[in-house]
Design an enzyme around this catalytic site. Structure first.
Site, mmCIF file in Angstrom:
data_model
loop_
_atom_site.group_PDB
_atom_site.id
_atom_site.type_symbol
_atom_site.label_atom_id
_atom_site.label_comp_id
_atom_site.label_asym_id
_atom_site.label_seq_id
_atom_site.Cartn_x
_atom_site.Cartn_y
_atom_site.Cartn_z
ATOM 1 N N PHE A 219 33.739 16.263 81.071
ATOM 2 C CA PHE A 219 33.622 14.856 80.700
ATOM 3 C C PHE A 219 34.772 14.558 79.734
ATOM 4 O O PHE A 219 35.153 15.404 78.928
ATOM 5 C CB PHE A 219 32.265 14.496 80.088
ATOM 6 N N PHE B 120 42.743 6.384 79.836
ATOM 7 C CA PHE B 120 42.100 5.371 80.665
ATOM 8 C C PHE B 120 41.587 4.189 79.849
ATOM 9 O O PHE B 120 41.486 3.083 80.348
ATOM 10 C CB PHE B 120 40.941 5.991 81.467
HETATM 11 O O1 PLI Z 1 30.394 7.422 74.070
HETATM 12 P P1 PLI Z 1 29.820 8.432 73.133
HETATM 13 O O2 PLI Z 1 30.774 8.918 72.114
HETATM 14 O O3 PLI Z 1 28.523 7.997 72.521
HETATM 15 O O4 PLI Z 1 29.394 9.696 74.028
HETATM 16 C C1 PLI Z 1 30.298 10.500 74.695
HETATM 17 C C2 PLI Z 1 29.698 11.031 75.972
HETATM 18 C C3 PLI Z 1 29.317 12.333 76.036
HETATM 19 N N1 PLI Z 1 28.798 12.857 77.180
HETATM 20 C C4 PLI Z 1 28.610 12.117 78.282
HETATM 21 C C5 PLI Z 1 28.047 12.738 79.501
HETATM 22 C C6 PLI Z 1 28.969 10.779 78.285
HETATM 23 O O5 PLI Z 1 28.773 10.059 79.377
HETATM 24 C C7 PLI Z 1 29.538 10.196 77.093
HETATM 25 C C8 PLI Z 1 29.987 8.859 77.066
HETATM 26 N N2 PLI Z 1 30.052 8.148 78.178
HETATM 27 C C9 PLI Z 1 30.475 6.910 78.337
HETATM 28 C C10 PLI Z 1 31.015 6.066 77.243
HETATM 29 C C11 PLI Z 1 30.410 6.363 79.685
HETATM 30 O O6 PLI Z 1 30.752 5.198 79.886
HETATM 31 O O7 PLI Z 1 29.998 7.115 80.590
#
Ligand code: PLI
Length: 471
Positions: free
Chosen positions: A137, A462
């Site tokens: 990720f 991105f």
């Molecule tokens: O956006 P944060 O910092 O609260 O979390 C990071 C994060 C960690 N692990 C996973 C699996 C995610 O999907 C993730 C953040 N994802 C975003 C912002 C998304 O749009 O999928």
């Protein structure tokens, strides 16, 4: 209601099994724009949906992160914020909720998921280490690399095939992991990084059998197993639906059992946990906890708030409890599937099986005439916005970034455009509008020409990269 176990209610009502277990009490008007206005907004945003202003967006499927609707109970909790710098009562409610529903011993609050990723990476990783995981990720891998590790993708091959119908495409390939351990040595692996429902693979789950076998392998080599629990509740639903022996077990019990095979977790509470901001880190090991509790005061805040206001911790504690209710999870994933089924019926190429939090359009098959270096998934996100004001997100070559060694693009097999569904926000009619707009773009697919990147930031490009259309 109270006399029935929550996980059977929807099934007994039969035909409308995913209908929302809530009603709407407050609304927020949506902006409707003209095609000319959207064309101008796209130019200003450098064809990057992250750079659009939300006032120019109609249905916002950029992310399910921090975009969910809180319940009346959560809003009531906001009024109970204890904004003491130290020892806020809301922290203890949060700690108790994580201990009760996830089962870990020690909790460190953080402002969001990447705050937790930063702390765990800095605490456990030494330069030259190797971190295996079930697909990368973006923020997780970057924090691992910034701490000096090399990330290794050891997910099963099926995860890279958008057409494979494997029921647990998030599974770790234990043979690949075993080979890495033999190659680099267990002492260079600070932890195995396991994500519940793998975001970049299309929201694909990990089976209980897989985590059990992984635990046994880690034990044989003395390895720590850490979980990205961001969408683990959704993973628990897939286990309930697809894995023998779990059909009658409530989501909450499946979640506890899964977590019991791991040594700790980091969490972006902005997803499963139904809050607009927040995160946490949880571990069982006393010594690791002591280090984390010390480091959190350097980067986030005191160990009883970690970057969150007291009121946010209260809403989070309540959100955790709401997030593991079977009716909620079934409805949430049911809505995602509804959209997936419409698109599938209309012959639109998407990642199958449909995952937990989003529909991932397969931009390679959508635009077979566009090479990956022309950013097909980014192009599709721009076309969709232009058509209807729907905002989606690229999850392909732009998101994958560059290899830190060679400087060349990572070229992932999956070139996807993600339609991410916020929890408890949009209706079935909105899903119909989305499907119709995707179909309109599909009908016009031959005219898409692709994009070139004209500005590339160093980290997580991105988010802020700018593009221009190929004429
Ligand atoms: O956006 P944060 O910092 O609260 O979390 C990071 C994060 C960690 N692990 C996973 C699996 C995610 O999907 C993730 C953040 N994802 C975003 C912002 C998304 O749009 O999928």
């Amino acid at each position: 209601m109270a006399h029935e176990p929550p996980h059977t209610m929807g099934q007994q009502h039969g035909r409308r099994s995913w209908a929302e277990p809530w009603k709407i009490k407050m609304v927020e008007p949506l902006a409707v724009t003209t095609r000319e206005e959207r064309a101008a907004a796209l130019v200003e945003a450098g064809y990057n949906t992250f750079l659009l202003r939300s006032r120019d967006v109609y249905i916002d499927l950029l992310t399910d992160s921090g975009t969910s609707a809180m319940s009346d109970r959560q809003w009531a909790g906001m009024m109970l914020g204890d904004e003491a710098y130290a020892g806020s009562r809301n922290f203890y409610n949060l700690e108790a909720a994580v201990q009760r529903f996830y089962g870990y011993r020690h909790i460190v609050p953080t402002h969001q998921g990447r705050g937790a990723e930063h702390l765990i990476s800095q605490t456990l990783i030494k330069p030259g280490d190797h971190v295996p995981g079930n697909m990368y990720f973006t923020t997780t891998r970057l924090h691992q690399e910034l701490a000096g590790a090399t990330f290794h993708d050891v997910i099963i091959d099926e995860a890279h095939d958008p057409e494979s119908l494997h029921p647990f495409k998030g599974n770790m390939d234990l043979a690949k992991l075993g080979a890495l351990i033999d190659e680099v040595g267990a002492d260079r692996i600070p932890y195995v990084s396991l994500a519940g429902t793998v975001n970049m693979a299309g929201g694909q789950p990990v089976s209980m059998a897989n985590v059990r076998a992984l635990r046994a392998l880690c034990d044989r080599h003395g390895l720590r197993l850490l979980l990205d629990a961001t969408r683990m509740v959704e993973n628990a639903l897939f286990i309930q639906e697809r894995e023998d022996g779990y059909g009658d077990m409530p989501i909450a019990a499946i979640l506890r059992e899964f977590c019991s095979h791991t040594d700790g977790a980091w969490m972006s509470a902005k997803k499963d946990n139904l809050v607009n901001i927040g995160g946490w880190l949880a571990v069982n090991d006393d010594a690791v906890f002591e280090e984390l509790r010390n480091l959190v005061v350097v980067y986030e805040g005191l160990h009883t708030y970690g970057g969150m206001a007291g009121r946010d911790m209260e809403a989070l504690a309540i959100g955790i409890e709401e997030s593991v209710q079977d009716e909620h999870v079934r409805s949430r994933v049911g809505q995602v599937r509804y959209l997936g089924e419409l698109l599938t019926e209309w012959g639109i190429p998407i990642v199958q099986p449909v995952g937990g939090h989003a529909i991932f359009l397969d931009a390679r098959r959508f635009y077979p005439h566009l090479e990956q270096d022309l950013f097909p998934a980014q192009t599709l996100a721009a076309e969709l916005y232009l058509d209807s004001g729907i905002r989606s997100m690229e999850r392909g070559i732009a998101s994958a970034g560059r290899d830190p060694e060679t400087g060349d693009h990572h070229r992932p097999k999956l070139e996807l455009t993600r339609l991410t569904i916020p929890r408890r926000v949009y209706t079935q009619a909105h899903m119909d509008v989305v499907a119709e707009s995707v179909k309109a773009c599909h009908d016009a697919r031959d005219s898409a020409r692709g994009l070139r990147m004209v500005y590339e930031p160093k980290y997580l490009r991105f988010f802020q990269a700018r593009f221009e259309p190929i004429s």
